[in-house]
Each structure stands twice: as C-alpha cells, then as structure tokens.
Scaffold this motif. Structure first.
Motif, short mmCIF file in Angstrom:
data_model
loop_
_atom_site.label_atom_id
_atom_site.label_comp_id
_atom_site.label_asym_id
_atom_site.label_seq_id
_atom_site.Cartn_x
_atom_site.Cartn_y
_atom_site.Cartn_z
N GLY A 167 70.69 35.36 -35.10
CA GLY A 167 69.74 34.32 -35.47
C GLY A 167 68.47 34.90 -36.07
O GLY A 167 67.94 34.39 -37.06
N ILE A 168 67.97 35.96 -35.47
CA ILE A 168 66.75 36.61 -35.99
C ILE A 168 67.01 37.20 -37.37
O ILE A 168 66.22 37.01 -38.30
CB ILE A 168 66.26 37.69 -35.01
N ILE A 169 68.13 37.90 -37.53
CA ILE A 169 68.46 38.48 -38.83
C ILE A 169 68.66 37.38 -39.87
O ILE A 169 68.17 37.48 -41.00
CB ILE A 169 69.71 39.39 -38.72
N GLY A 170 69.35 36.32 -39.49
CA GLY A 170 69.54 35.20 -40.41
C GLY A 170 68.23 34.56 -40.80
O GLY A 170 68.02 34.21 -41.97
N GLY A 171 67.32 34.38 -39.84
CA GLY A 171 66.02 33.80 -40.14
C GLY A 171 65.20 34.67 -41.07
O GLY A 171 64.57 34.17 -42.01
N LEU A 172 65.19 35.98 -40.83
CA LEU A 172 64.46 36.90 -41.71
C LEU A 172 65.06 36.89 -43.12
O LEU A 172 64.33 36.87 -44.11
CB LEU A 172 64.48 38.31 -41.13
N PHE A 173 66.38 36.90 -43.20
CA PHE A 173 67.04 36.86 -44.50
C PHE A 173 66.67 35.58 -45.25
O PHE A 173 66.35 35.61 -46.43
CB PHE A 173 68.56 36.96 -44.32
N TYR A 174 66.66 34.46 -44.55
CA TYR A 174 66.31 33.17 -45.17
C TYR A 174 64.86 33.19 -45.65
O TYR A 174 64.57 32.75 -46.77
CB TYR A 174 66.52 32.03 -44.18
N MET A 175 63.94 33.71 -44.81
CA MET A 175 62.53 33.74 -45.20
C MET A 175 62.31 34.60 -46.44
O MET A 175 61.53 34.25 -47.32
CB MET A 175 61.66 34.26 -44.05
#
Length: 124
Positions: free
Chosen positions: A23-31
């Motif tokens: 979730g953290i990696i996905g959120g950073l990638f999205y940002m």
C-alpha cells in the motif's frame, strides 16, 4: 495447539506487513506518477509588503505582470510540508526549463511561524 496458533499469528503478521508495504509503495508510485496537474486557484491575494529572502522589502503589487503563486509554509513541519516543498520544487524546475520562472511566474512563500522561520533558517 500452541505451535499451530503461533504459526497462524506469524503468517498473519507477515501478510499484514506485506499488505501495508504494498500500500505504501503503491501510494508513493501514485503520488509521483499522477501528482501532476493543475494547481487550484483559491482566489486573489490582497496587496501586502514583506521581506524577501535577501532581506529586501517587496510588495505583491511590485510583481504586477507576473503570475504569482502564493503558498504558506513553516520550516518545522514533519508532515505534508516536505511533500509540498518537493512538489513546488518540481514546478519551479519545470518553469525554469521552460524559461518562465522569474520572468513570467514568481513564487511568494509566506511563513506561518515567523518566530522560528528566520531568514537564516529559511535560506538553509
């Protein structure tokens, strides 16, 4: 029985950890990937005078003819401020690359905490 329970707890812990990391990696990638776009226009700021980073007094009206991006900040902010500063740096770099920063667009940053945000601290 205890071995079976410990194994289930261990697997549950690692599953939860994996979900959180994903979730953290996905959120950073999205940002990073989708963070672009237009900045919202909140309204027009009234004229005011302030001290710039060099210690010189300027007014908002002295920047007429240029697009003025006004943002508020404080240097002692562990949460969203570093992300906001990073995004503003990206915008500034793109404007410089296009030859617009300083010529057509200026940033006006105003501190929320003038007691702690002295000129030496801001320059650093």
């Amino acid at each position: 029985m205890n071995i079976h329970r410990n194994r289930i707890l261990t697997l549950g812990f690692w599953a939860l950890t994996l979900i959180l990391v994903a979730g953290i990696i996905g959120g950073l990638f999205y940002m990073i990937r989708e963070g672009g776009g237009n900045l919202p226009v909140a309204g027009q700021a009234p004229n005011f005078s302030a001290t710039d980073i060099t210690g010189k007094t300027i007014s908002l009206d002295s920047l007429d003819g240029k697009i003025r991006v006004v943002a508020w900040f404080h240097t002692h902010c562990p949460d969203e401020c570093p992300l906001t500063a990073y995004r503003m740096e990206q915008i500034q770099n793109q404007l410089e690359k296009d030859g617009n920063f300083g010529n057509k667009v200026v940033f006006v940053s105003i501190t929320f905490d003038p007691t702690r945000d002295t000129l030496p601290v801001i320059k650093e």
